[in-house]
Design an enzyme around this catalytic site. Structure first.
Site, PDB file in Angstrom:
ATOM      1  N   CYS A 336       6.494   1.986  -3.831  1.00  0.00           N
ATOM      2  CA  CYS A 336       5.680   2.019  -5.060  1.00  0.00           C
ATOM      3  C   CYS A 336       5.469   3.413  -5.657  1.00  0.00           C
ATOM      4  O   CYS A 336       5.660   3.588  -6.855  1.00  0.00           O
ATOM      5  CB  CYS A 336       4.341   1.325  -4.882  1.00  0.00           C
ATOM      6  SG  CYS A 336       4.034   0.620  -3.286  1.00  0.00           S
ATOM      7  N   ARG A 365       8.838   2.219   9.005  1.00  0.00           N
ATOM      8  CA  ARG A 365       7.458   2.128   9.463  1.00  0.00           C
ATOM      9  C   ARG A 365       7.441   2.173  10.971  1.00  0.00           C
ATOM     10  O   ARG A 365       8.259   1.531  11.625  1.00  0.00           O
ATOM     11  CB  ARG A 365       6.816   0.819   8.981  1.00  0.00           C
ATOM     12  CG  ARG A 365       6.703   0.799   7.465  1.00  0.00           C
ATOM     13  CD  ARG A 365       6.045  -0.453   6.978  1.00  0.00           C
ATOM     14  NE  ARG A 365       6.174  -0.530   5.516  1.00  0.00           N
ATOM     15  CZ  ARG A 365       5.882  -1.602   4.802  1.00  0.00           C
ATOM     16  NH1 ARG A 365       5.437  -2.697   5.413  1.00  0.00           N
ATOM     17  NH2 ARG A 365       6.022  -1.604   3.497  1.00  0.00           N
ATOM     18  N   GLN A 383      13.579  -3.385   1.714  1.00  0.00           N
ATOM     19  CA  GLN A 383      12.794  -4.382   0.977  1.00  0.00           C
ATOM     20  C   GLN A 383      13.505  -4.706  -0.327  1.00  0.00           C
ATOM     21  O   GLN A 383      14.067  -3.818  -0.963  1.00  0.00           O
ATOM     22  CB  GLN A 383      11.421  -3.804   0.625  1.00  0.00           C
ATOM     23  CG  GLN A 383      10.489  -3.628   1.790  1.00  0.00           C
ATOM     24  CD  GLN A 383       9.138  -3.116   1.312  1.00  0.00           C
ATOM     25  OE1 GLN A 383       9.060  -2.095   0.648  1.00  0.00           O
ATOM     26  NE2 GLN A 383       8.093  -3.844   1.636  1.00  0.00           N
ATOM     27  N   ASP A 385      12.398  -4.938  -3.306  1.00  0.00           N
ATOM     28  CA  ASP A 385      11.096  -4.594  -3.873  1.00  0.00           C
ATOM     29  C   ASP A 385      11.169  -4.536  -5.399  1.00  0.00           C
ATOM     30  O   ASP A 385      12.226  -4.266  -5.963  1.00  0.00           O
ATOM     31  CB  ASP A 385      10.706  -3.214  -3.327  1.00  0.00           C
ATOM     32  CG  ASP A 385       9.208  -3.043  -3.240  1.00  0.00           C
ATOM     33  OD1 ASP A 385       8.485  -3.976  -3.624  1.00  0.00           O
ATOM     34  OD2 ASP A 385       8.774  -1.971  -2.780  1.00  0.00           O
ATOM     35  N   HIS A 387       8.274  -3.493  -8.854  1.00  0.00           N
ATOM     36  CA  HIS A 387       6.927  -3.264  -9.364  1.00  0.00           C
ATOM     37  C   HIS A 387       6.909  -3.557 -10.841  1.00  0.00           C
ATOM     38  O   HIS A 387       7.758  -3.067 -11.577  1.00  0.00           O
ATOM     39  CB  HIS A 387       6.484  -1.832  -9.058  1.00  0.00           C
ATOM     40  CG  HIS A 387       6.366  -1.599  -7.590  1.00  0.00           C
ATOM     41  ND1 HIS A 387       7.399  -1.098  -6.844  1.00  0.00           N
ATOM     42  CD2 HIS A 387       5.357  -1.872  -6.721  1.00  0.00           C
ATOM     43  CE1 HIS A 387       7.027  -1.047  -5.572  1.00  0.00           C
ATOM     44  NE2 HIS A 387       5.792  -1.522  -5.465  1.00  0.00           N
ATOM     45  N   LYS A 471      -3.402 -11.826  -3.662  1.00  0.00           N
ATOM     46  CA  LYS A 471      -1.945 -12.018  -3.594  1.00  0.00           C
ATOM     47  C   LYS A 471      -1.575 -13.458  -3.266  1.00  0.00           C
ATOM     48  O   LYS A 471      -2.413 -14.233  -2.786  1.00  0.00           O
ATOM     49  CB  LYS A 471      -1.324 -11.083  -2.562  1.00  0.00           C
ATOM     50  CG  LYS A 471      -1.770 -11.387  -1.144  1.00  0.00           C
ATOM     51  CD  LYS A 471      -0.955 -10.615  -0.123  1.00  0.00           C
ATOM     52  CE  LYS A 471      -1.521 -10.802   1.268  1.00  0.00           C
ATOM     53  NZ  LYS A 471      -0.724 -10.260   2.335  1.00  0.00           N
ATOM     54  N   HIS A 517       3.031  -5.672  -7.236  1.00  0.00           N
ATOM     55  CA  HIS A 517       4.114  -5.452  -6.255  1.00  0.00           C
ATOM     56  C   HIS A 517       4.657  -6.829  -5.915  1.00  0.00           C
ATOM     57  O   HIS A 517       3.872  -7.753  -5.709  1.00  0.00           O
ATOM     58  CB  HIS A 517       3.621  -4.909  -4.920  1.00  0.00           C
ATOM     59  CG  HIS A 517       2.722  -3.735  -4.972  1.00  0.00           C
ATOM     60  ND1 HIS A 517       3.098  -2.506  -4.529  1.00  0.00           N
ATOM     61  CD2 HIS A 517       1.444  -3.614  -5.376  1.00  0.00           C
ATOM     62  CE1 HIS A 517       2.081  -1.670  -4.653  1.00  0.00           C
ATOM     63  NE2 HIS A 517       1.064  -2.316  -5.158  1.00  0.00           N
TER      64      HIS A 517
END
Ligand SMILES: [Zn+2]
Ligand SMILES: [Zn+2]
Length: 642
Positions: A336, A365, A383, A385, A387, A471, A517
């Site tokens: 992000c 991570r 990911q 991902d 945004h 979410k 996200h």
């Protein structure tokens, strides 16, 4: 004799003499199947059925259907297993024996590891103990009495556990000659266990610490009926056959190199990477089609960036931190902040919104090595991902479009069933959360409206929202009914504020953007691991790493086989020729094991007629077909994502 009033969950009340056992209370009430009772709850507290009534109370029956019932049942079975071990291995020392997600285990300190034969003997003994229907006795004693008891029994692990107990009294439970330090509750009698199986043996360090002694852990499972046990064992067997770690090796898809490279890091082999490329190409095309812009951001950034985002303070223990030129850098755990930096390179007008940045972003991570599992839980992963930066008014449509995209993609990969969770604030604890009431209500209503518009039912999870926004979590159900983490759509009131992400509104003033996200597949690693298990390795033809393999009957047909391969490859299909001088039957069996969808067998007749005999991995024989017809057939199926 004095009486007490017992209120049941349906609100009805009955009177009983003081001292009546809960088992007797339940047995005397119409409409309660007391045979199924495993434990009970008195004023919300889980207790043994042998407990006696002392005062007015609310009483609830606890059966195997509830998590607490299962836990009590399984944990009691671990006591029975331990007592069987004690009879067979009198020198064994006892550590702990909890219930787990599915079943139970007990850790034993024994001279030599248990063998499968030992397991059988332990099972036999357990059957005897169950047949004897021994009662479980609960005893509350002082801590010093307990210390004396376990010192006499020479149970050093129990003594060590007691060092951490600050209470004056402890409880011990006894059935037959076996006594254990335990909080309880337990089933009333050993005969309550109707069907069980000991599943496996593993080494386990005391306290999970490798500096301690390695103990022997036995896992088991128990059910109320043999049928349920059989179903469970069948499901486990099916899951083992599909295990992505096993199939990943057999099908040459990926590997992990814990010793050489470190745990939780996935190496994609050519065949696994071929599938990943198909998934990624499909993913990118579909996102571009739906108005996303693909971006790429670096793998490291200064700690400052993660301070601004707030990750450094909240997520520090999960981040890999590097030291570069006296500066702290962080291996990115999230994409992000990078997308925000791109967004903020210009003043953004409301007319430009929504802006949707998508990235197949690899993040790292730090997860404890004990928690890592195959491709499902790793330290480095990509990911899928994105945004979305939009105005509050645009948010509902963006959520709807995201749900549509997510379900379309999942359906394409053969997932038809979902469990959807809506994670919202804890209404009692609103000050734990960032953002105004208005923001939360607006965001929640956007999520709820979108789910309703698509007729999707969801479970509302109060208090499950992360502090910065509500979410939607979509869990996908695989071919054997297991749930896997799938798409997540997350509102964020935190980062737009921390980074001051704004757009210029119609009024000429700056306004904070709404930031969403979202991941659709989750991570490529977890999704691919799930996909391997979902298809049991037999990928549909559009994903299969090798779509067709040419199998010449004899080596003098190798030239023709190569020619056929080259012809098919011109259509960008993934094709191989098996030119080894092995018998045809062997080559077919091998292709079958590798789950290759199309086997194209070429003999003399086929070479003369410019054809190939088509055999499917299902065993179906389509006979000889002209090469172009085969290409057309495969291409049609690939286009239809079959
Ligand atoms: Zn216990
Ligand atoms: Zn994000």
């Amino acid at each position: 004799m004095s009486e007490v009033i017992v209120e049941l969950s349906d609100g009805s009340q009955s009177k009983f003499p003081v001292g009546t056992t809960l088992q007797d209370v339940l047995s005397s009430i119409d409409g309660i199947d007391a045979d199924r009772a495993i434990a009970a709850k008195v004023d919300g507290e889980l207790v043994d059925l042998t407990q006696k009534l002392e005062r007015d109370c609310k009483l609830e029956i606890v059966t195997f259907d509830s998590d607490e019932g299962k836990e009590t049942y399984w944990h009691s079975a671990s006591h029975i297993m331990a007592s069987a071990v004690q009879m067979l291995f009198p020198k064994a020392k006892f550590a702990i024996g909890p219930a787990i997600n599915e079943g139970f285990y007990y850790d034993f300190d024994v001279d030599k590891p248990f063998t499968p034969d030992d397991l059988e003997r332990i099972e036999e003994k357990m059957h005897k103990i169950i047949e004897m229907n021994l009662p479980f006795f609960r005893n509350e004693i002082t801590k010093s009495e307990a210390v004396q008891l376990f010192t006499e029994l020479d149970e050093k692990y129990k003594l060590e556990i007691m060092e951490d107990i600050t209470d004056e009294t402890v409880t011990v439970y006894r059935h037959g000659n076996f006594v254990d330090l335990c909080r309880g509750p337990h089933i009333a009698n050993t005969g309550k266990i109707k069907a069980f199986k000991l599943l496996s043996i593993a080494g386990a360090y005391w306290h999970g610490d490798e500096k301690n002694k390695m103990l022997q852990r036995i896992y088991g499972i128990a059910f109320e009926t043999q049928n349920e046990l059989d179903d469970y064992l069948h499901k486990v067997e099916e899951a083992q056959k599909r295990d992505h770690r096993k199939l990943g090796k057999e099908l040459d898809l990926f590997s992990l190199h814990e010793q050489e490279a470190g745990p939780g890091l996935v190496y994609w082999h050519p065949k696994g990477a071929a599938i990943r490329r198909v998934i990624e190409d499909f993913w990118k095309d579909e996102h571009v089609k739906r108005g996303y812009e693909i971006v790429i951001t670096p793998h490291i950034a200064k700690a400052d960036l993660w301070n601004t985002s707030g990750h450094y303070s909240f997520f520090r223990e999960n981040m890999f931190v590097l030291e570069v030129e006296d500066q702290e850098y962080v291996l990115k755990p999230m994409n992000c902040p990078g997308h925000i930096l791109i967004f903020q390179t210009k003043m953004r007008s409301y007319r430009e919104l929504p802006i949707r940045y998508a990235e197949l972003g690899t993040v790292y991570r730090y997860e404890r090595s004990g928690t890592l599992t195959g491709m499902f839980r790793v330290r480095g992963f990509t990911q899928d991902d994105a945004h979305i930066f939009c105005t509050p008014e645009q948010a509902p449509d963006e959520i709807l479009a995201t749900i549509d995209l997510a379900l379309f993609m999942l359906k394409t990969f053969g997932y038809e069933d979902y469990k959807i969770e809506l994670a919202v604030r804890d209404p009692q604890n609103k000050d734990k959360y960032l953002g105004t009431d208005e923001m939360w209500e607006h965001a929640e209503s956007a999520l709820v409206t979108a789910l309703k518009a698509r007729d999707l039912s969801s479970t509302r999870m109060e208090g499950e929202a992360i502090f910065y926004g509500p979410k939607i979590d979509i869990k996908l159900m695989d071919a054997i009914g297991r749930a896997h983490q799938g798409p997540t759509i997350q509102f964020d009131f935190n980062e737009p504020k921390n980074f001051d992400v704004t757009y210029v509104g119609q009024d000429g003033q700056p306004h904070q953007v709404v930031m969403i996200h979202r991941v659709v597949l989750g991570s490529m690693e977890r999704f691919f691991g799930g996909l391997i298990e979902h298809y049991a390795g037999a990928f549909p033809i559009w994903l299969a790493p090798v779509q067709a393999r040419i199998l010449p009957v004899t080596s003098d047909l190798n030239d023709y086989a190569t020619h056929v391969k080259d012809e098919i490859a011109k259509s960008k299909l993934r094709v191989e020729a098996d030119l080894r001088s092995e018998k045809l039957g062997f080559k077919i069996r091998e292709a079958q094991l590798e789950k290759v969808p199309y086997m194209l067998i070429v003999g003399k007749r086929e070479a003369e007629g410019k054809t190939a005999s088509v055999r499917l991995r299902s065993g179906e024989d389509l006979g000889p077909m002209p090469i172009q017809s085969i290409v057309d057939k495969i291409k049609t199926e690939v286009d239809q994502k079959k």
